[in-house]
Structures are given as C-alpha cells and as structure tokens.
Design a protein around this motif. Structure first.
Motif, PDB file in Angstrom:
ATOM      1  N   CYS A 123      44.642  40.501  -4.084  1.00 45.04           N
ATOM      2  CA  CYS A 123      45.638  41.920  -3.755  1.00 45.04           C
ATOM      3  C   CYS A 123      46.109  42.919  -4.979  1.00 45.04           C
ATOM      4  O   CYS A 123      45.974  44.270  -4.741  1.00 45.04           O
ATOM      5  N   LYS A 124      45.887  42.472  -6.695  1.00 43.63           N
ATOM      6  CA  LYS A 124      46.941  43.702  -7.221  1.00 43.63           C
ATOM      7  C   LYS A 124      44.822  43.900  -7.955  1.00 43.63           C
ATOM      8  O   LYS A 124      45.568  45.276  -7.482  1.00 43.63           O
ATOM      9  N   ALA A 125      44.039  43.523  -7.650  1.00 41.89           N
ATOM     10  CA  ALA A 125      43.057  44.270  -7.774  1.00 41.89           C
ATOM     11  C   ALA A 125      42.792  45.437  -6.863  1.00 41.89           C
ATOM     12  O   ALA A 125      42.477  47.078  -7.532  1.00 41.89           O
TER      13      ALA A 125
ATOM     14  N   TRP B 143      37.253  29.654  -5.980  1.00 41.78           N
ATOM     15  CA  TRP B 143      37.897  31.361  -6.750  1.00 41.78           C
ATOM     16  C   TRP B 143      38.226  30.909  -8.013  1.00 41.78           C
ATOM     17  O   TRP B 143      38.314  32.215  -8.441  1.00 41.78           O
ATOM     18  N   ASN B 144      38.977  29.980  -8.086  1.00 41.82           N
ATOM     19  CA  ASN B 144      39.252  29.799  -9.033  1.00 41.82           C
ATOM     20  C   ASN B 144      38.600  29.496  -9.725  1.00 41.82           C
ATOM     21  O   ASN B 144      39.077  28.719 -11.434  1.00 41.82           O
TER      22      ASN B 144
ATOM     23  N   ASP C  44      46.927  32.808   1.477  1.00 42.81           N
ATOM     24  CA  ASP C  44      47.835  33.052   0.237  1.00 42.81           C
ATOM     25  C   ASP C  44      46.570  32.244  -0.847  1.00 42.81           C
ATOM     26  O   ASP C  44      47.643  31.014  -1.159  1.00 42.81           O
TER      27      ASP C  44
ATOM     28  N   GLY D   4      44.223  32.473  -3.449  1.00 38.73           N
ATOM     29  CA  GLY D   4      43.400  33.071  -3.989  1.00 38.73           C
ATOM     30  C   GLY D   4      43.644  35.189  -3.648  1.00 38.73           C
ATOM     31  O   GLY D   4      43.363  35.698  -4.178  1.00 38.73           O
TER      32      GLY D   4
ATOM     33  N   LEU E  12      45.532  37.278  -6.509  1.00 45.64           N
ATOM     34  CA  LEU E  12      45.021  38.160  -6.941  1.00 45.64           C
ATOM     35  C   LEU E  12      43.792  39.208  -6.516  1.00 45.64           C
ATOM     36  O   LEU E  12      44.090  40.419  -7.011  1.00 45.64           O
TER      37      LEU E  12
ATOM     38  N   ARG F 256      42.495  26.764 -11.993  1.00 44.86           N
ATOM     39  CA  ARG F 256      41.976  28.211 -13.263  1.00 44.86           C
ATOM     40  C   ARG F 256      42.741  28.325 -14.545  1.00 44.86           C
ATOM     41  O   ARG F 256      42.478  29.026 -15.407  1.00 44.86           O
TER      42      ARG F 256
END
Length: 212
Positions: free
Chosen positions: A93-95, A61-62, A86, A88, A91, A38
C-alpha cells in the motif's frame, strides 16, 4: 505450496466460544513472526514455486530474497470470506496504493496462468525470477555459498547465476498489471472514497478490465 494459516480452525473456535482468545493469539504470533523475519540480520531466501496464499505469502514477502517462477501463483483467498489481507499488504500500500487496494479488495490472483510472471516482480513480491527447472541447481548453489563474509552478497551472487527476465506471455494471456494500470488508477485511485464509488467506476469500464 503454502495455503497460509488455518482460518477454518479459527472459525470453528469462534462458533464454539465467541469469547475465545485464539484468534488474537494466532494473529499476534503470526505478525510477530513476520516482523522478526523482516528485521532479522540473518540472510533469508524464499522460493515461491507454486501456490502461495495468505500467511504463506506473508512469510515469503518478508524474506530478503524472494524467488518466483513461471509456476508461482499468488492469491489472497481471505477476501472471499471477508477477512482482511494484512500479511504484507501494508507495505505494498505504501509503494503502490492503487494496486494494493485493487488486490486487497478483489483478491485478484497474480502469476502462473492468472497473470504474467512480470507482475510478481513489478509489485515487489519477487526480487528474482528463476525458471523452475533451475531450482535444483539454485538450491545446491545456496548450500555451497560461503556465508563467512558478506552473506547477503554471497546469496545474491548465487541467485543471480540462475535469475533471468520473466518469459514474455503469449498473446492470449490475461492482461498484465501494467496494462490494467490506467483502469486500476481510475477505479481504485485516491478519488474513490468508498466501495460504492469504486463499484460505480468499475461498472463504467470497458476493455480488458471488463471482467472485474
């Protein structure tokens, strides 16, 4: 096709020696690789044309550019054996915390025949949709791309030649995440503070989410 890491090998090692350091070593190496990928300044392209599971999903995903097709099937089978996903998902979860919790707890599959390909774009797994019959031409264009200048721009241009909107799903296709969004929010939103609360909310649902 990528089915992820060898979870079975870790389980066997733990049965033989509960104090083994293999799980810590394996997961540490996996997460370090994801972080390095990433943060790398080098351009990266992942083509998810088929089953993409577990750590394979984390690798894809990265990447900076993530190509999905009508054959892409994303799955997190770890959920079925009690292993947290877990690679990715933090990330996501944040969005989109509601959707991330839904996917993380249920292991719901996205893409292929499980859900519309647009779902893969909407949650950020894919950055571009390219029909699978154009992947050969895409590969050739990427190989021929001039990366001596702005490499990211050159790759984006190469992929853009073949990218298109995902196809409209047939009328009998499974509901999309957009269709399920209100129910996902009701059942997995911030008002749900525990699994029992989520289960109760799911039991009260009707309509396209009933199969949950």
């Amino acid at each position: 096709f990528c089915s992820g890491g060898d979870v079975k090998a870790l389980a066997v090692a733990l049965r033989e020696d509960p104090a083994t350091s293999l799980p810590v070593e394996a997961l540490s190496a996996e997460y370090a690789l994801l972080l390095a990928l990433r943060d790398s300044p080098l351009p990266s392209v992942a083509v998810l044309d088929g089953v993409t599971m577990g750590f394979g999903l984390g690798l894809a995903w990265n990447a900076k550019v993530r190509v999905v097709t009508e054959r892409t099937l994303v799955a997190m089978p770890e959920c079925a054996i009690g292993l947290f996903p877990d690679v990715g998902f933090a990330l996501l979860c944040k969005a989109r915390p509601d959707t991330a919790l839904y996917l993380g707890l249920t292991g719901a599959r996205l893409g292929a025949k499980a859900s519309p390909a647009q779902d893969l774009i909407d949650v950020g797994i894919g950055t571009h949709f390219v029909p699978s019959d154009k992947l050969g031409a895409l590969h050739a264009a990427l190989q021929a791309a001039d990366l001596s200048g702005d490499a990211d721009q050159a790759i984006a241009a190469a992929v853009g030649q073949f990218a298109s909107p995902p196809p409209t799903p047939p009328a009998d296709a499974p509901p999309s995440l957009q269709t399920l969004a209100p129910a996902i929010h009701r059942c997995f939103g911030p008002d749900r503070t525990c699994i029992a609360d989520i289960t109760s909310a799911l039991g009260a649902e009707a309509g396209p989410s009933t199969e949950w």
